[in-house]
Design a protein around this motif. Sequence first.
Motif, PDB file in Angstrom:
ATOM      1  N   ALA A 135       0.837  -1.202   0.000  1.00 48.22           N
ATOM      2  CA  ALA A 135       0.000   0.000   0.000  1.00 48.22           C
ATOM      3  C   ALA A 135       0.873   1.254   0.000  1.00 48.22           C
ATOM      4  O   ALA A 135       0.653   2.189  -0.781  1.00 48.22           O
ATOM      5  N   ALA A 136       1.872   1.272   0.883  1.00 47.74           N
ATOM      6  CA  ALA A 136       2.780   2.420   0.937  1.00 47.74           C
ATOM      7  C   ALA A 136       3.615   2.527  -0.332  1.00 47.74           C
ATOM      8  O   ALA A 136       3.835   3.627  -0.859  1.00 47.74           O
ATOM      9  N   LEU A 137       4.074   1.387  -0.848  1.00 50.20           N
ATOM     10  CA  LEU A 137       4.893   1.394  -2.056  1.00 50.20           C
ATOM     11  C   LEU A 137       4.128   1.961  -3.247  1.00 50.20           C
ATOM     12  O   LEU A 137       4.633   2.831  -3.967  1.00 50.20           O
ATOM     13  N   VAL A 138       2.914   1.480  -3.459  1.00 50.85           N
ATOM     14  CA  VAL A 138       2.123   1.962  -4.605  1.00 50.85           C
ATOM     15  C   VAL A 138       1.757   3.428  -4.419  1.00 50.85           C
ATOM     16  O   VAL A 138       1.749   4.204  -5.382  1.00 50.85           O
ATOM     17  N   ILE A 225      -1.329   6.138   6.648  1.00 48.19           N
ATOM     18  CA  ILE A 225      -1.104   5.094   7.643  1.00 48.19           C
ATOM     19  C   ILE A 225      -1.397   3.757   6.967  1.00 48.19           C
ATOM     20  O   ILE A 225      -2.534   3.458   6.617  1.00 48.19           O
ATOM     21  N   ALA A 226      -0.355   2.976   6.743  1.00 45.47           N
ATOM     22  CA  ALA A 226      -0.471   1.681   6.071  1.00 45.47           C
ATOM     23  C   ALA A 226       0.398   0.678   6.825  1.00 45.47           C
ATOM     24  O   ALA A 226       1.265   0.010   6.248  1.00 45.47           O
ATOM     25  N   PRO A 389      -8.253  15.685   8.533  1.00 40.71           N
ATOM     26  CA  PRO A 389      -7.755  16.251   7.270  1.00 40.71           C
ATOM     27  C   PRO A 389      -6.301  15.870   7.011  1.00 40.71           C
ATOM     28  O   PRO A 389      -5.476  15.807   7.936  1.00 40.71           O
ATOM     29  N   ASN A 390      -6.011  15.574   5.747  1.00 41.93           N
ATOM     30  CA  ASN A 390      -4.653  15.256   5.287  1.00 41.93           C
ATOM     31  C   ASN A 390      -4.110  13.941   5.829  1.00 41.93           C
ATOM     32  O   ASN A 390      -2.914  13.681   5.735  1.00 41.93           O
ATOM     33  N   VAL A 391      -4.990  13.103   6.375  1.00 47.42           N
ATOM     34  CA  VAL A 391      -4.575  11.797   6.889  1.00 47.42           C
ATOM     35  C   VAL A 391      -5.373  10.709   6.195  1.00 47.42           C
ATOM     36  O   VAL A 391      -6.615  10.724   6.221  1.00 47.42           O
ATOM     37  N   PHE A 392      -4.668   9.779   5.584  1.00 47.65           N
ATOM     38  CA  PHE A 392      -5.271   8.686   4.836  1.00 47.65           C
ATOM     39  C   PHE A 392      -4.835   7.359   5.456  1.00 47.65           C
ATOM     40  O   PHE A 392      -3.842   7.295   6.179  1.00 47.65           O
ATOM     41  N   ALA A 393      -5.568   6.302   5.160  1.00 48.18           N
ATOM     42  CA  ALA A 393      -5.175   4.961   5.608  1.00 48.18           C
ATOM     43  C   ALA A 393      -5.416   3.986   4.463  1.00 48.18           C
ATOM     44  O   ALA A 393      -6.315   4.186   3.635  1.00 48.18           O
ATOM     45  N   ALA A 394      -4.615   2.923   4.419  1.00 44.33           N
ATOM     46  CA  ALA A 394      -4.706   1.972   3.307  1.00 44.33           C
ATOM     47  C   ALA A 394      -4.203   0.608   3.746  1.00 44.33           C
ATOM     48  O   ALA A 394      -3.430   0.479   4.700  1.00 44.33           O
ATOM     49  N   GLY A 395      -4.650  -0.414   3.024  1.00 42.55           N
ATOM     50  CA  GLY A 395      -4.180  -1.765   3.282  1.00 42.55           C
ATOM     51  C   GLY A 395      -4.922  -2.441   4.421  1.00 42.55           C
ATOM     52  O   GLY A 395      -6.054  -2.094   4.754  1.00 42.55           O
ATOM     53  N   ASP A 396      -4.237  -3.404   5.056  1.00 46.98           N
ATOM     54  CA  ASP A 396      -4.872  -4.231   6.073  1.00 46.98           C
ATOM     55  C   ASP A 396      -5.346  -3.446   7.287  1.00 46.98           C
ATOM     56  O   ASP A 396      -6.253  -3.888   8.000  1.00 46.98           O
ATOM     57  N   HIS A 414      -5.683  -8.469   1.507  1.00 43.70           N
ATOM     58  CA  HIS A 414      -5.060  -9.086   0.339  1.00 43.70           C
ATOM     59  C   HIS A 414      -4.257  -8.052  -0.437  1.00 43.70           C
ATOM     60  O   HIS A 414      -4.576  -6.860  -0.443  1.00 43.70           O
ATOM     61  N   GLN A 415      -3.212  -8.524  -1.097  1.00 46.33           N
ATOM     62  CA  GLN A 415      -2.245  -7.657  -1.751  1.00 46.33           C
ATOM     63  C   GLN A 415      -2.882  -6.718  -2.764  1.00 46.33           C
ATOM     64  O   GLN A 415      -2.602  -5.515  -2.773  1.00 46.33           O
ATOM     65  N   GLN A 416      -3.727  -7.252  -3.634  1.00 43.27           N
ATOM     66  CA  GLN A 416      -4.306  -6.425  -4.694  1.00 43.27           C
ATOM     67  C   GLN A 416      -5.128  -5.280  -4.127  1.00 43.27           C
ATOM     68  O   GLN A 416      -5.078  -4.145  -4.607  1.00 43.27           O
ATOM     69  N   VAL A 417      -5.880  -5.553  -3.070  1.00 43.31           N
ATOM     70  CA  VAL A 417      -6.703  -4.519  -2.437  1.00 43.31           C
ATOM     71  C   VAL A 417      -5.812  -3.442  -1.831  1.00 43.31           C
ATOM     72  O   VAL A 417      -6.073  -2.243  -1.984  1.00 43.31           O
ATOM     73  N   ALA A 418      -4.743  -3.849  -1.156  1.00 43.58           N
ATOM     74  CA  ALA A 418      -3.825  -2.884  -0.552  1.00 43.58           C
ATOM     75  C   ALA A 418      -3.203  -1.975  -1.613  1.00 43.58           C
ATOM     76  O   ALA A 418      -3.047  -0.768  -1.396  1.00 43.58           O
TER      77      ALA A 418
END
Length: 515
Positions: A135-138, A225-226, A389-396, A414-418
């Motif tokens: 998630a962070a890499l992409v 935040i991932a 504001p300005n805070v995102f989250a991704a992945g598991d 799962h990887q694709q979703v992240a």
Amino acid sequence: VLLVRNKKEFSALSSRCPHYGAPLSKGVFRGERLRCPWHGACFNIRTGDIEEYPSLDCLHCFKVTVEDGKVFVTAKRKVWTLPAGTTHKQHLGVGRISAFPVCFQDLESSLRVKDTSKRCPLSWATVLLLGGGVAALVCAETLRQEGFTGRVIMATKEKHVPYDKSKLSKEMNLKAEDIYMRTPEFLDAHGIELWTQKEAVAVDFQKQKVHFMDGSSQKYNQLLIATGCQSSLLKVPGADLQNVCVLQTPEDSSKILELATGKNLVIIGASFIAKLPSTLHSQGHTLNLSELYLQHSSWEFPSERSPHPFQMLQNKGVKFYMQAELRELQGKDGKVTEAVLASGEKLPADVVVVGIGTFPNSAFLKGTSIARDASGAILVDLHMQTNIPNVFAAGDVASFPVALLNGERCSIHHQQVAEVHGHTAALNMLKKEKQLHTIPFFWTTMFGKSIRYAGCGMEYTDTVVKGSLEQQKFLIFYIREGVVSAAASLSCDPMVALIAEALYTGKQISKEEAE
């Protein structure tokens, strides 16, 4: 090279998916979109650009001209052979397109890295990415691909660059460097700072500052935040004995491989970690698998149609204890020797691998105003934006609205979703107003056979089974509120990719159509 005809127009592009090398001639086509038959990555046939993950890279495109009824493809090497064209007839409303595989000698790699902007020393806008997974890499790569020239920092408690975690249980004899998704040199060349062994312990959202375990801190303009999830630990007597393992890192994978060879292996939990025995077998390692204990099953295969895919493991001498309870682990000289069930039965155990679930790595946010659910997962909207504001989250670590669940929030690990999460977050950091739109797609393998799954089968009420589970060739439709919400298959490519594409376009497949 793959020559694709869409109505009267031709496109020529790399013939294999950059992810794991799947033959794209066997994939799914819709309009200008080509979907990989194995893992669901999608590419634009005009540009070769990636449109859906898990592939990180794009396809090469080649110049095509049509003269006097003949099609010419211009590439860097001369044409070797042109096999007869094959036509793939596909239903479910995703169209029909002809594909012709063309073989060229000594062509460059099938993958193409998308063009990116350079880091500008005069720009001090900082995007801080907590976590070292996909998630962070992409997110980092998308920021550069979309023209961001400020500072991009990826801070992770891991000691590696982002790696392919799906291979930890599939190819356990690999070194960490063998499964790196990007090299340190790649990240450096793209102006992505990687801080390893750098664990966040607190966030001051008002001051826009993250504090780390080593005492340092970093300010940010945008924060992702991932941080992923952590494996749940056993809470029984003996859980702290030596050789009781979890599988989270390359080091864990190597350790389990070394310890389990020729020994009694016991696995607690029946998630995808249960494929460990097939991996160890396929790589030539001997195990005593007469006693394999699986506490709970999270596989969503119709129980009334026994045997399910676990039969592949049972045929190799693996024994299951389903819906059982572990009472304790016993040991000698500090090392585990037995797993004791609630029934009193004792299982020889030289090595115990624990796979009983996970919990979000979000404890460092305790006491802040960020919204989390009961499990600790961070709540986000379709822009991957949190309530701050300005805070995102991704992945598991994120809980997001799932279209196939009518917008109900949940976490899908799962990887694709992240990867889609990271991409979507990056675009919204850049104010591009991109909403999450994806169909979850994941996979596993057992003894050389691949199981594919697309959609979200939570709370399904019925199934339609095509083929035979007993013969290990089947397609299963999961029905929720009268329509297909997910599908799984074994030895039926590219059907799950086809269904994923249909669901992506918004098509509703009724139970009657599935039958």
